[in-house]
Design an enzyme around this catalytic site. Sequence first.
Site: not given
Length: 454
Positions: A152, A157, A356, A431
């Site tokens: 990832h 994630d 895209y 985090e």
Amino acid sequence: MSHRIRPAARLCLPIVLAVSSLCASAQEAPVAATSPAPAAAVPLYPLIAERSKAIEQKVIDWRRDIHQHPELGNQEKRTAALVAAHLKALGYEVREGVAVTGVVATLRGARPGPVVALRADMDALPVKEQVDVPFASKARAQWGFANVDVMHACGHDGHVAILMGVAEVLASMKAQLPGTVKLIFQPAEEKLPNAEIGGARRMLAEGAFDAPVPDAVFGLHLVSALNTGQIGYKPGPITASSDTFKVSVKGSQTHGSQPWSGVDPIVLGSQIVLGFQTIASRQVNVTKEPSVLSVGTFNAGTRYNIIPDAVEMSGTLRTYDNEMRQFIIKRMGETASHIAQSGGGTAEVRFEADGYAPTVNDAALTAKMVPSLQRVPGAQPIVIPKGTGGEDFSFFAQKAPGLFVMIGATPVGRDASKAEPNHSPRFFVDEASLLVGVRTLSQLTVDYMAGAQR
């Protein structure tokens, strides 16, 4: 833009921002909200702050678990099962197997109101992890015809864990919600081998936005180019279109000592490369939107004294305006064909079907929701420049007014301009940014719903 770390990375579609220009151009949003908070939403603000903080460690644990077990596009079976089980336990109506592994979940509030869609992408990248964390990936998987390392390396994630956290926060206030929440857990944002159509377009084709139809869609992306606490946004285009093209130039093989006896496709191909550059520099209005047209491969010949029969090239086109995108595609075909004909050869330009569109933030929706970004506890919204990476959130934003924001993931105190970019094997996520993400999507949802009640 693409930071190609290893050959497998050519399969990926980065959401990398231009770090230096972003840091130089970012502007802090006004401190004071430009409009009063919707009265119906104000009682929910303490709940968002408290309940998001209460589940922060759960979100971190989910992210670590998903990070340690990454899955490539359309292979996200473990991730999807984790998501579906969590949503079912919260009381969501859950539909699985959308676009192979996608999950669509619906939570109907106790009061009538608008439908808000929230999207997270689930897939990882064919990259070998070089981050020293206890939950580092050691996974490998089949990708096309190759067995590759998986990581990832773009923050998906974190996106999944954030939206799982948002799902829990919103479920806890279902009785107070004036509207419906639709969660989209999407596979294959990083594209698939062999130009297969997947991800957002396939989810839409399989009814992800049907019954109920969203009135607005919100998404986010973790980026190392901003520090934790920063929320990057802008009205209008925020990421570019991403198209892959291939060019075949046909000539006539002959001895290198007598080029007049054949047709040299290498010379024609070289002229085509230069001709392409005049499209971006001389044929489109550069004051409207920029564009990038890059040839990345040029393959021809097997021996120094043989002029070959053919040249094969490939590259990428990035634009921010669909009309400009179609014009450039048309002119590339005409330019290549006419240059080749002028030298006695032929040329064909082929665009892969999995390109895209540019991601365009709805201007009115963005203006409406900036005060909501300013209310996110512990966050600092800033206006950022557009990036040259691509995102298939663009297709969701074509079906409903959309707002896509960037969530800073480099720890405070570190220079984000020097952080390893998304798609790097050393990409690192602070985090603490996950809590910012949970609060951002929760705040946008609650304010949008309550704002419609005026």
